[in-house]
Design a protein around this motif. Structure first.
Motif, PDB file in Angstrom:
ATOM      1  N   VAL A 209       0.865  -1.177   0.000  1.00 56.54           N
ATOM      2  CA  VAL A 209       0.000   0.000   0.000  1.00 56.54           C
ATOM      3  C   VAL A 209       0.901   1.225   0.000  1.00 56.54           C
ATOM      4  N   ALA A 210       0.627   2.176  -0.876  1.00 53.80           N
ATOM      5  CA  ALA A 210       1.458   3.374  -0.975  1.00 53.80           C
ATOM      6  C   ALA A 210       0.678   4.609  -0.568  1.00 53.80           C
ATOM      7  N   GLY A 211       1.313   5.477   0.219  1.00 52.85           N
ATOM      8  CA  GLY A 211       0.759   6.789   0.473  1.00 52.85           C
ATOM      9  C   GLY A 211       0.824   7.602  -0.805  1.00 52.85           C
ATOM     10  N   GLY A 212      -0.017   8.610  -0.910  1.00 53.56           N
ATOM     11  CA  GLY A 212      -0.129   9.363  -2.148  1.00 53.56           C
ATOM     12  C   GLY A 212       1.147  10.017  -2.630  1.00 53.56           C
ATOM     13  N   SER A 213       2.068  10.327  -1.721  1.00 55.98           N
ATOM     14  CA  SER A 213       3.321  10.971  -2.121  1.00 55.98           C
ATOM     15  C   SER A 213       4.487   9.997  -2.226  1.00 55.98           C
ATOM     16  N   ALA A 214       4.218   8.708  -2.100  1.00 55.69           N
ATOM     17  CA  ALA A 214       5.283   7.707  -2.212  1.00 55.69           C
ATOM     18  C   ALA A 214       5.860   7.715  -3.624  1.00 55.69           C
ATOM     19  N   ARG A 215       7.163   7.446  -3.715  1.00 61.46           N
ATOM     20  CA  ARG A 215       7.830   7.375  -5.012  1.00 61.46           C
ATOM     21  C   ARG A 215       8.797   6.202  -5.025  1.00 61.46           C
ATOM     22  N   PHE A 216       8.989   5.650  -6.207  1.00 59.00           N
ATOM     23  CA  PHE A 216       9.798   4.448  -6.351  1.00 59.00           C
ATOM     24  C   PHE A 216      10.826   4.652  -7.459  1.00 59.00           C
ATOM     25  N   CYS A 217      11.999   4.039  -7.283  1.00 57.13           N
ATOM     26  CA  CYS A 217      13.046   4.230  -8.281  1.00 57.13           C
ATOM     27  C   CYS A 217      14.091   3.129  -8.168  1.00 57.13           C
ATOM     28  N   THR A 218      14.611   2.704  -9.309  1.00 59.19           N
ATOM     29  CA  THR A 218      15.789   1.834  -9.355  1.00 59.19           C
ATOM     30  C   THR A 218      16.869   2.628 -10.091  1.00 59.19           C
ATOM     31  N   PRO A 219      17.592   3.492  -9.369  1.00 55.89           N
ATOM     32  CA  PRO A 219      18.436   4.508  -9.991  1.00 55.89           C
ATOM     33  C   PRO A 219      19.869   4.086 -10.290  1.00 55.89           C
ATOM     34  N   GLY A 220      20.166   2.795 -10.123  1.00 55.81           N
ATOM     35  CA  GLY A 220      21.547   2.367 -10.271  1.00 55.81           C
ATOM     36  C   GLY A 220      22.208   2.810 -11.551  1.00 55.81           C
ATOM     37  N   VAL A 221      21.456   2.778 -12.660  1.00 56.49           N
ATOM     38  CA  VAL A 221      22.025   3.150 -13.957  1.00 56.49           C
ATOM     39  C   VAL A 221      22.550   4.584 -13.950  1.00 56.49           C
TER      40      VAL A 221
ATOM     41  N   LEU B 154       3.121  -2.528  -9.073  1.00 59.00           N
ATOM     42  CA  LEU B 154       4.112  -2.593  -8.003  1.00 59.00           C
ATOM     43  C   LEU B 154       3.444  -2.469  -6.636  1.00 59.00           C
ATOM     44  N   VAL B 155       2.345  -1.707  -6.562  1.00 55.50           N
ATOM     45  CA  VAL B 155       1.574  -1.596  -5.324  1.00 55.50           C
ATOM     46  C   VAL B 155       0.125  -1.947  -5.609  1.00 55.50           C
ATOM     47  N   ASN B 156      -0.573  -2.398  -4.579  1.00 59.38           N
ATOM     48  CA  ASN B 156      -1.968  -2.804  -4.727  1.00 59.38           C
ATOM     49  C   ASN B 156      -2.948  -1.650  -4.594  1.00 59.38           C
ATOM     50  N   ARG B 157      -2.598  -0.702  -3.708  1.00 60.58           N
ATOM     51  CA  ARG B 157      -3.511   0.405  -3.439  1.00 60.58           C
ATOM     52  C   ARG B 157      -2.716   1.679  -3.169  1.00 60.58           C
ATOM     53  N   VAL B 158      -3.315   2.805  -3.520  1.00 68.84           N
ATOM     54  CA  VAL B 158      -2.766   4.115  -3.186  1.00 68.84           C
ATOM     55  C   VAL B 158      -3.787   4.818  -2.295  1.00 68.84           C
ATOM     56  N   VAL B 159      -3.316   5.306  -1.157  1.00 63.17           N
ATOM     57  CA  VAL B 159      -4.184   5.975  -0.189  1.00 63.17           C
ATOM     58  C   VAL B 159      -3.628   7.366   0.080  1.00 63.17           C
ATOM     59  N   PRO B 160      -4.393   8.242   0.722  1.00 65.96           N
ATOM     60  CA  PRO B 160      -3.861   9.577   1.030  1.00 65.96           C
ATOM     61  C   PRO B 160      -2.560   9.505   1.828  1.00 65.96           C
ATOM     62  N   GLU B 161      -1.705  10.494   1.606  1.00 65.09           N
ATOM     63  CA  GLU B 161      -0.417  10.559   2.299  1.00 65.09           C
ATOM     64  C   GLU B 161      -0.601  10.374   3.802  1.00 65.09           C
ATOM     65  N   GLY B 162       0.226   9.527   4.389  1.00 61.84           N
ATOM     66  CA  GLY B 162       0.189   9.295   5.827  1.00 61.84           C
ATOM     67  C   GLY B 162      -0.757   8.203   6.274  1.00 61.84           C
ATOM     68  N   GLU B 163      -1.511   7.616   5.341  1.00 62.65           N
ATOM     69  CA  GLU B 163      -2.506   6.621   5.720  1.00 62.65           C
ATOM     70  C   GLU B 163      -2.147   5.200   5.307  1.00 62.65           C
ATOM     71  N   SER B 164      -0.924   5.003   4.805  1.00 69.07           N
ATOM     72  CA  SER B 164      -0.569   3.674   4.303  1.00 69.07           C
ATOM     73  C   SER B 164      -0.504   2.636   5.413  1.00 69.07           C
ATOM     74  N   LEU B 165      -0.010   3.019   6.590  1.00 68.12           N
ATOM     75  CA  LEU B 165       0.091   2.054   7.689  1.00 68.12           C
ATOM     76  C   LEU B 165      -1.289   1.593   8.133  1.00 68.12           C
ATOM     77  N   ALA B 166      -2.221   2.525   8.286  1.00 70.97           N
ATOM     78  CA  ALA B 166      -3.576   2.153   8.683  1.00 70.97           C
ATOM     79  C   ALA B 166      -4.228   1.258   7.632  1.00 70.97           C
ATOM     80  N   ALA B 167      -4.013   1.593   6.355  1.00 75.83           N
ATOM     81  CA  ALA B 167      -4.615   0.807   5.276  1.00 75.83           C
ATOM     82  C   ALA B 167      -3.991  -0.587   5.195  1.00 75.83           C
ATOM     83  N   ALA B 168      -2.676  -0.669   5.352  1.00 76.81           N
ATOM     84  CA  ALA B 168      -2.003  -1.969   5.326  1.00 76.81           C
ATOM     85  C   ALA B 168      -2.430  -2.824   6.507  1.00 76.81           C
ATOM     86  N   THR B 169      -2.591  -2.201   7.660  1.00 76.25           N
ATOM     87  CA  THR B 169      -3.017  -2.933   8.849  1.00 76.25           C
ATOM     88  C   THR B 169      -4.442  -3.445   8.683  1.00 76.25           C
ATOM     89  N   ALA B 170      -5.283  -2.662   8.017  1.00 78.27           N
ATOM     90  CA  ALA B 170      -6.649  -3.120   7.754  1.00 78.27           C
ATOM     91  C   ALA B 170      -6.637  -4.367   6.866  1.00 78.27           C
TER      92      ALA B 170
END
Length: 275
Positions: A139-151, A193-209
Motif C-alpha cells: 500500500v502506498a501513500g499518495g506521495s510515495a515514489r519508487f526508483c531503481t536509480p543504479g544506472v 508494483l503496489v496494490n492500493r494508493v491511499v492519502p499521504e500518511g494513511e498507508s500504515l492504517a490501510a495496510a493494517t486493515a
C-alpha cells in the motif's frame, strides 16, 4: 501493548528494525530514518532475525512492514559499500557477501508462511524498491515514489531487478531499470508494483486493515495458498495444474475447509481452528 495501527515506534530504539505485535499482526518498522532506513549490515541482520522468529510464531497471522521518517528505504548503505573499496580485493568478498545476505532477506519474505504487506510513505529506491516488490502486498501513500536509480551512478540494479521483474510486466520493469527515473504512486499502482494508493500518511492504517482482513481467515488456506502461489509461478502450465490440484486436495481435506463449506451451506459464520 499498543495497537498495530498506532503510530510506528520511534527511531530512539536501538534496534534497526522494531517489532510490535497486536491482534495477530506483527508490525516491523525500519527505524533508522537518519540513515534513510538503508539496508545496512545491522538492519539486514535485525530484519532477518525478526523474520526467523515470526516464521515459527503461530500467533502471528500477518505482517506489516513500515518505516520511520520521510524515506521508506534508500536501499543498500552506500557508505558501507564504499568503505570496502580499499580492501585487498577491492571489496569483492564484501560485495558478494552483502548481496548474498540481501537476497536471502528478500527470499525469506517470499517464503515466510504469513503474508507480508508493505506500507510505503516517501521514497523507496534501489534495494528499498526491491523490498517493496518482494512483499506479497503493498500500500502506498499518495506521495510515495519508487526508483531503481543504479544506472544513473554506473551500477545497474541487477538484484532489485529480480524482485521487480516478478512483480510487474517486463516492459515496466525495464523502463524503471534502464531509465532510473522516479515512479509516482499512481504509476506504481498502474504498473502493479503496489496494490492500493491511499492519502499521504494513511498507508500504515490501510495496510493494517488488510492484515486484519487476512488474519480473520483460517490460516490453513492462507499459508498453503501463499506458498503454492510462488511455487507454481516457476512451473510450466501443465506442471502448475498438477501441483495446484495436489495442494487443493490437501486443503479440501483440512478441518477448516469442511467447516467453511458447512458454514456456507448452513448460512452461519465459520468457526476456524487453523487445522
Amino acid at each position: 501493548m499498543p495497537s498495530a495501527s498506532a503510530v510506528a515506534p520511534t527511531a530512539t530504539l536501538q534496534e534497526p528494525v522494531v517489532r510490535v505485535d497486536a491482534d495477530g499482526i506483527a508490525t516491523l518498522t525500519l527505524a533508522r530514518p537518519a540513515s534513510r532506513n538503508s539496508l545496512s549490515d545491522a538492519t539486514m541482520a535485525s530484519f532477518s532475525g525478526h523474520l526467523a522468529d515470526i516464521a515459527g510464531d503461530a500467533t502471528v497471522r500477518a505482517v506489516v512492514l513500515t518505516a520511520e521518517g520521510p524515506v521508506f528505504s534508500a536501499g543498500h548503505d552506500l557508505k558501507e559499500i564504499q568503505a570496502h573499496r580499499g580492501d585487498a580485493d577491492r571489496g569483492r568478498a564484501y560485495f558478494e557477501d552483502v548481496l548474498k545476505r540481501c537476497a536471502a532477506l528478500m527470499t525469506d519474505i517470499v517464503r515466510l508462511p504469513q503474508p507480508v504487506i508493505a506500507a510505503v510513505e516517501g521514497m523507496a529506491t534501489a534495494a528499498g524498491c526491491q523490498l517493496v516488490a518482494s512483499c506479497d502486498l503493498a500500500v502506498a501513500g499518495g506521495s510515495a515514489r519508487f526508483c531503481t536509480p543504479g544506472v544513473n551512478i554506473g551500477l545497474f540494479c541487477h538484484t532489485p531487478m529480480v524482485a521487480l521483474s516478478r512483480a510487474v510486466l517486463p516492459k515496466h520493469a525495464l523502463e524503471m531499470l534502464l531509465l532510473g527515473e522516479w515512479v509516482e504512486a499512481d504509476d506504481a499502482y498502474r504498473m502493479g508494483l503496489v496494490n492500493r494508493v491511499v492519502p499521504e500518511g494513511e498507508s500504515l492504517a490501510a495496510a493494517t486493515a488488510l492484515a486484519r482482513h487476512i488474519a480473520a481467515r483460517s490460516q490453513v488456506p492462507v499459508k498453503l495458498g501463499k506458498a503454492a502461489f510462488y511455487q507454481q509461478a516457476e512451473m510450466t502450465l501443465d506442471e502448475a495444474y498438477v501441483f495446484a490440484s495436489d495442494v487443493m486436495t490437501a486443503n479440501m481435506l483440512a478441518r477448516d475447509a469442511d467447516e467453511g463449506i458447512s458454514a456456507v451451506l448452513a448460512k452461519r459464520p465459520p468457526l476456524w481452528e487453523d487445522r
